[in-house]
Design an enzyme around this catalytic site. Structure first.
Site, PDB file in Angstrom:
ATOM      1  N   LYS A 134       4.772 -72.278 -32.101  1.00  0.00           N
ATOM      2  CA  LYS A 134       4.899 -71.607 -33.399  1.00  0.00           C
ATOM      3  C   LYS A 134       5.144 -72.626 -34.513  1.00  0.00           C
ATOM      4  O   LYS A 134       4.510 -72.584 -35.566  1.00  0.00           O
ATOM      5  CB  LYS A 134       6.056 -70.595 -33.351  1.00  0.00           C
ATOM      6  CG  LYS A 134       6.230 -69.842 -34.643  1.00  0.00           C
ATOM      7  CD  LYS A 134       7.424 -68.904 -34.559  1.00  0.00           C
ATOM      8  CE  LYS A 134       7.995 -68.681 -35.944  1.00  0.00           C
ATOM      9  NZ  LYS A 134       9.376 -68.241 -35.919  1.00  0.00           N
ATOM     10  N   ASP A 152       5.295 -64.655 -35.458  1.00  0.00           N
ATOM     11  CA  ASP A 152       6.747 -64.491 -35.545  1.00  0.00           C
ATOM     12  C   ASP A 152       7.061 -63.011 -35.324  1.00  0.00           C
ATOM     13  O   ASP A 152       6.186 -62.238 -34.924  1.00  0.00           O
ATOM     14  CB  ASP A 152       7.276 -65.017 -36.888  1.00  0.00           C
ATOM     15  CG  ASP A 152       7.026 -64.030 -38.014  1.00  0.00           C
ATOM     16  OD1 ASP A 152       6.145 -63.143 -37.851  1.00  0.00           O
ATOM     17  OD2 ASP A 152       7.718 -64.112 -39.042  1.00  0.00           O
TER      18      ASP A 152
END
Ligand code: SF4
Length: 240
Positions: A134, A152
């Site tokens: 991420k 997310d």
């Protein structure tokens, strides 16, 4: 969710491949200001900000980095102080011991292997301590050409509600999104879902009545024949 509702929702909104571009285009019009909320002036500050943003808000990170980035301007600076001093300087972002350890490890590798610069590829970024997919995706996307799609909590929730994925694991969600979202939107897509998730498709109380996607969303309250509510157990993941 009742099977009848899933079927009704799927028929009402149509296949996800037909909906993805209209969804993105409407979100672009709705949130023209949707960009990263972290404040940074260069690649190193971007990387540090994203690393510090784990388990805290962007607003909180920005508060800390105002002073941090005046004091720490190069990878050398992070290694020139004691671990305790760095911990203290990032304490307000939470998990500060682990984050300080990751930052120091990252700075050492930047100096040893990358001439003090932040590397540009996913494989290189993933070699840095504390940098997971991420974080690497955010850094790469902000520098220009996204190589993946950031997932997310907002991207996960909205992708599920919009019927773009039935997965729970962020890596599998990203895989579904990469197959679905045209590459030209990879940079913007996460920001659009994040801002829409903050402003409209809120976790506990989605505002379907004012949502520009309500005729394209299988989880919309407005289209729920059985009264099933979006969010929580009511999302239409099964409709993908
Ligand atoms: S219609 Fe409702 S559930 Fe669907 S994206 Fe909009 S706010 Fe979220």
């Amino acid at each position: 969710m009742a099977r009848s509702y899933v079927k009704e929702a799927r028929q009402r909104v149509g296949p996800k491949r037909d909906r993805i571009v209209p969804v993105v285009e409407r979100l672009l019009a709705e949130h023209p200001d949707a960009t990263i909320a972290l404040t940074f002036r260069n690649d190193l500050e971007l990387l540090v900000s994203v690393m510090l943003s784990a388990q805290t808000t962007d607003v909180n990170v920005n508060r800390v980095t105002v002073r941090l980035f005046e004091k720490y301007r190069t990878p050398h600076d992070y290694l020139a102080v004691s671990p305790e001093e760095l911990e203290n300087d990032i304490r307000a972002t939470g998990f500060f011991r682990q984050k300080a350890k990751s930052l120091r490890g990252t700075m050492a590798i930047l100096l040893e292997e990358f001439d003090g610069q932040v590397p540009g590829t996913m494989d290189e970024l993933l070699r840095l301590p504390g940098v997971a997919r991420k974080t690497a995706n955010v850094v790469i996307a902000e520098r220009g050409e996204a190589q993946g799609i950031v997932v997310d909590t907002h991207v996960r929730r909205l992708s599920q509600r919009l019927g773009f994925t039935r997965q729970e694991d962020p890596v599998k969600i990203e895989r579904d999104l990469i197959r679905l979202v045209p590459r030209r939107y990879w940079n913007a897509f996460p920001h659009l879902l994040i801002w829409h998730g903050r402003r409209v498709c809120i976790a506990r109380a989605p505002r379907c009545e004012v949502c520009v996607l309500n005729d394209l969303c299988p989880s919309s309250r407005l289209g729920a024949a059985s009264g099933a509510a979006p969010g929580g157990a009511g999302s239409a993941r099964d409709s993908v």
